[in-house]
Design a protein around this motif. Structure first.
Motif, PDB file in Angstrom:
ATOM      1  N   ARG A  52       0.826  -1.212   0.000  1.00 30.72           N
ATOM      2  CA  ARG A  52       0.000   0.000   0.000  1.00 30.72           C
ATOM      3  C   ARG A  52       0.859   1.260   0.000  1.00 30.72           C
ATOM      4  NH1 ARG A  52      -3.404   1.317  -1.741  1.00 30.72           N
ATOM      5  NH2 ARG A  52      -4.930   2.182  -0.290  1.00 30.72           N
ATOM      6  N   LEU A  53       2.013   1.243   0.655  1.00 26.60           N
ATOM      7  CA  LEU A  53       2.915   2.394   0.571  1.00 26.60           C
ATOM      8  C   LEU A  53       3.354   2.612  -0.867  1.00 26.60           C
ATOM      9  CD1 LEU A  53       5.170   1.900   3.732  1.00 26.60           C
ATOM     10  CD2 LEU A  53       3.568   3.786   3.343  1.00 26.60           C
ATOM     11  N   GLN A  54       3.749   1.548  -1.530  1.00 25.15           N
ATOM     12  CA  GLN A  54       4.145   1.647  -2.939  1.00 25.15           C
ATOM     13  C   GLN A  54       3.017   2.211  -3.782  1.00 25.15           C
ATOM     14  OE1 GLN A  54       5.505  -2.037  -4.625  1.00 25.15           O
ATOM     15  NE2 GLN A  54       7.635  -1.529  -4.271  1.00 25.15           N
ATOM     16  N   GLN A  55       1.834   1.675  -3.597  1.00 27.33           N
ATOM     17  CA  GLN A  55       0.703   2.100  -4.408  1.00 27.33           C
ATOM     18  C   GLN A  55       0.343   3.561  -4.171  1.00 27.33           C
ATOM     19  OE1 GLN A  55      -2.226  -0.833  -3.285  1.00 27.33           O
ATOM     20  NE2 GLN A  55      -1.606  -2.271  -4.884  1.00 27.33           N
ATOM     21  N   SER A  56       0.700   4.085  -2.998  1.00 25.40           N
ATOM     22  CA  SER A  56       0.417   5.498  -2.695  1.00 25.40           C
ATOM     23  C   SER A  56       1.567   6.416  -3.101  1.00 25.40           C
ATOM     24  CB  SER A  56       0.136   5.662  -1.195  1.00 25.40           C
ATOM     25  OG  SER A  56       1.318   5.471  -0.441  1.00 25.40           O
ATOM     26  N   GLY A  57       2.628   5.830  -3.645  1.00 23.68           N
ATOM     27  CA  GLY A  57       3.754   6.631  -4.108  1.00 23.68           C
ATOM     28  C   GLY A  57       4.928   6.706  -3.159  1.00 23.68           C
ATOM     29  N   GLY A 107      -5.548   2.032   5.423  1.00 24.28           N
ATOM     30  CA  GLY A 107      -6.190   3.226   4.883  1.00 24.28           C
ATOM     31  C   GLY A 107      -6.055   4.411   5.825  1.00 24.28           C
ATOM     32  N   LEU A 121      -2.375   5.693   5.617  1.00 25.50           N
ATOM     33  CA  LEU A 121      -2.118   6.432   4.375  1.00 25.50           C
ATOM     34  C   LEU A 121      -2.787   7.798   4.409  1.00 25.50           C
ATOM     35  CD1 LEU A 121      -2.404   3.651   1.642  1.00 25.50           C
ATOM     36  CD2 LEU A 121      -0.339   4.612   2.679  1.00 25.50           C
ATOM     37  N   ASP A 122      -3.975   7.873   5.003  1.00 27.37           N
ATOM     38  CA  ASP A 122      -4.643   9.169   5.137  1.00 27.37           C
ATOM     39  C   ASP A 122      -3.820  10.096   6.029  1.00 27.37           C
ATOM     40  OD1 ASP A 122      -6.531  11.173   4.921  1.00 27.37           O
ATOM     41  OD2 ASP A 122      -7.889  10.303   6.406  1.00 27.37           O
ATOM     42  N   ASP A 147      -0.831  11.345   4.066  1.00 29.54           N
ATOM     43  CA  ASP A 147      -1.266  12.318   3.068  1.00 29.54           C
ATOM     44  C   ASP A 147      -1.527  13.674   3.713  1.00 29.54           C
ATOM     45  OD1 ASP A 147      -2.278  13.052   0.362  1.00 29.54           O
ATOM     46  OD2 ASP A 147      -4.168  13.263   1.457  1.00 29.54           O
ATOM     47  N   ARG A 187       1.691  15.328   4.678  1.00 22.87           N
ATOM     48  CA  ARG A 187       2.377  15.864   3.503  1.00 22.87           C
ATOM     49  C   ARG A 187       1.734  17.187   3.062  1.00 22.87           C
ATOM     50  NH1 ARG A 187       2.791  11.410   1.155  1.00 22.87           N
ATOM     51  NH2 ARG A 187       0.701  11.376   0.235  1.00 22.87           N
TER      52      ARG A 187
END
Length: 530
Positions: free
Chosen positions: A41-46, A423, A426-427, A430, A433
């Motif tokens: 999931r880290l990869q998929q989020s960039g 999830g 990742l939120d 984000d 950031r």
């Protein structure tokens, strides 16, 4: 799988200018189902600057270690697989441990995670630096530095073996199920299996089929339901590949069926629902065991769900075999040649197998993690594990727990909870950031309120009122610190979004309006975000 090439970036650990450390955005501790899921999931989020520290020599965690005879999953494979990766082609609706282990290894290969993995890297220290807003980690003799720490060790990493006299004197082979030697053959051996939990119940039919004798030592009988399992034929997987909507429909049906099982454990009607399921379990026992005395010894005295409910079609028939004995007298001691019970009977054994579970209420990794002020997570958890949304802990900034406190469900797949947690993380990343924040630390009062609400709900569950003692409960406090007192839907609702207002944050304040500092010494910009 090759050991990865190390990162070329280097830095220094605080207070040790001579020792170089690899710098990363994220350090993930563990490469089981939660660690691999986090990496994907880290990869998929960039986010691609991360390292996975694994104490073993292969990935897989629980499914690498627990490959004793008969080891298998007890939830549908469609729910156990990640929803964000290629669908595995399980051979059965409830896949074996070997298949799940292979699936996790394929996920690593499919997503190119080999270069992020460091094997033989058991974490011995993870310390937060408030001055740098970074974690400094020591593992396998190497040093790492990262902004974020993801603890993906789970709760099933430390086998529990009963402390009984004479164990060291036993002359035969000794295994815990999680440390089973795949090359060991029990054919013709006298086997003593201690425990009748989930692992032991899966072992019994396999040992019974080939051992000279099998003594099954039971302390407390378990509720056992039929294992509703079927083979999945190749054409079905081909159909799922051509018709993804059909696969999603089947998965949704499996999800809702398993969600309904939560009604047995919690909520206003759980006693009524559980009594109906208990009737099915008693019927299953009556149909499989004709001997009234044996049936009596296998009938639990506590309510269904208080301990883990087991699934098996062949456990009861295996106990009827002539070479199998169910022993319900307590073990007094071990001898070089076998086991002596409290009634004085000495039973010979060539091998001891402990299906006695794990020490879950005091995870070993907690002793290695030091947060603000050097305080150890093990000290914070001295009165029981707890975390906000079961993910973050006050005083441990930028640290996230996966499948840690109160994340077990008792009724469905842990992967569903894991994906909800990922999830949430990742939120968080984000929002940090976008707002240019260096670190976030959940407010103690927020965590306390969540914990009080969780344990208030827990009082209405069978786990606290069902009349048993189980590994779900903290040995010191009696609190249930392992299971979630509701459905996966409930948990998804809890972690649907990361709320900055629940955290003390630091940064230059871009895009946010920080409140006044919640405490001195935490740098410019510290405070609650409104």
């Amino acid at each position: 799988m090759n050991v990865p090439v190390q990162s070329e970036r280097s830095g220094h650990l605080a207070g040790d200018g001579a020792a170089s450390a690899e710098n990363h955005q994220v350090v993930i501790i563990g490469s089981g189902i939660s660690g691999i899921g986090a990496a994907i999931r880290l990869q998929q989020s960039g986010v691609r600057d991360f390292v996975m520290l694994e104490r073993g020599q292969d990935v897989g965690g629980t499914w690498r270690d627990n490959r004793y005879p008969g080891a298998a999953c007890d939830v549908p494979g469609l729910l156990y697989a990640y929803s964000f990766t290629r669908v595995p082609t399980w051979s059965a609706s409830l896949p074996s441990a070997e298949e799940i282990f292979g699936y996790l290894r394929r996920c690593v290969a499919d997503h190119g995670l080999e270069d992020h993995l460091h094997f033989g890297s058991e974490v011995t220290e993870a310390r937060w630096s408030d001055e740098e807003s970074r974690w400094h980690v020591v593992a396998g003799g190497r040093q790492y530095s990262s902004r974020f720490l993801i603890v993906a060790t789970g709760l099933f990493s430390k086998p529990k073996v009963p402390d009984l006299p004479g164990l060291d004197s036993f002359a035969g082979a000794t295994f815990h199920t999680t440390e089973w030697d795949l090359s060991y053959d029990v054919t013709g051996k006298k086997v003593a299996l201690i425990g009748t939990g989930a692992s032991a119940v899966q072992c019994v039919p396999h040992f019974a089929a080939s051992a000279q004798s099998l003594d099954v030592y039971q302390r407390t009988p378990a509720w056992v339901l039929p294992r509703m399992e079927r083979r999945i034929r190749p054409f079905e997987w081909a159909l799922y590949q051509r018709r993804p909507r059909l696969r999603r429909l089947v998965r949704a049906v499996a999800f809702h069926v398993r969600e309904s099982w939560a009604l047995c454990f919690s909520g206003l009607l759980h006693r009524v629902v559980a009594s109906g399921v208990a009737a099915l379990a008693r019927l299953h026992l009556r149909c499989r065991i004709a001997d009234r005395n044996l049936r009596r010894r296998l009938t639990p005295s506590y309510r269904l769900g208080c301990k883990r409910v087991l699934l098996s079609n062949d456990y009861y028939p295996a106990l009827r075999r002539g070479n199998v004995s169910l022993v319900t007298d307590s073990i007094a001691r071990f001898t070089p040649d076998g086991v002596v019970t409290e009634d004085g009977v000495d039973r010979p054994a060539d091998i001891l197998v402990f299906g006695t579970g794990f020490t879950v209420d005091r995870p070993p990794i907690a002793r290695c993690i030091a947060g603000r002020g050097g305080k150890r997570l093990s000290d914070v958890w001295n009165q029981g594990m707890t975390a906000h949304h079961n993910i973050t802990v006050p005083g441990f900034p930028n640290m996230f727990m996966l499948l840690g406190p109160n994340t077990g469900t008792g009724h469905t797949s842990a992967t569903l909870v894991l994906e909800a947690q990922l999830g949430y993380i990742l939120d968080c990343l984000d929002q940090m950031r976008r707002h240019n924040l260096s670190d976030v630390d959940v407010l103690p009062q927020v965590q306390q309120k969540f914990s009080e609400r969780l344990h208030s709900r827990m009082r209405r569950t069978v786990w606290l009122s069902g009349g048993c003692s189980s590994w779900y409960l903290d040995a010191r406090t009696g609190r249930n610190t392992t299971l979630w007192p509701g459905s996966v839907r409930d948990y998804r609702s809890e972690v649907r979004s990361f709320r900055l207002a629940e955290y003390r944050v630091r940064g230059d304040g871009s895009g946010v309006s920080p409140a006044s500092s919640d405490g001195a010494g935490h740098g410019a910009g510290a405070g609650r975000v409104r």
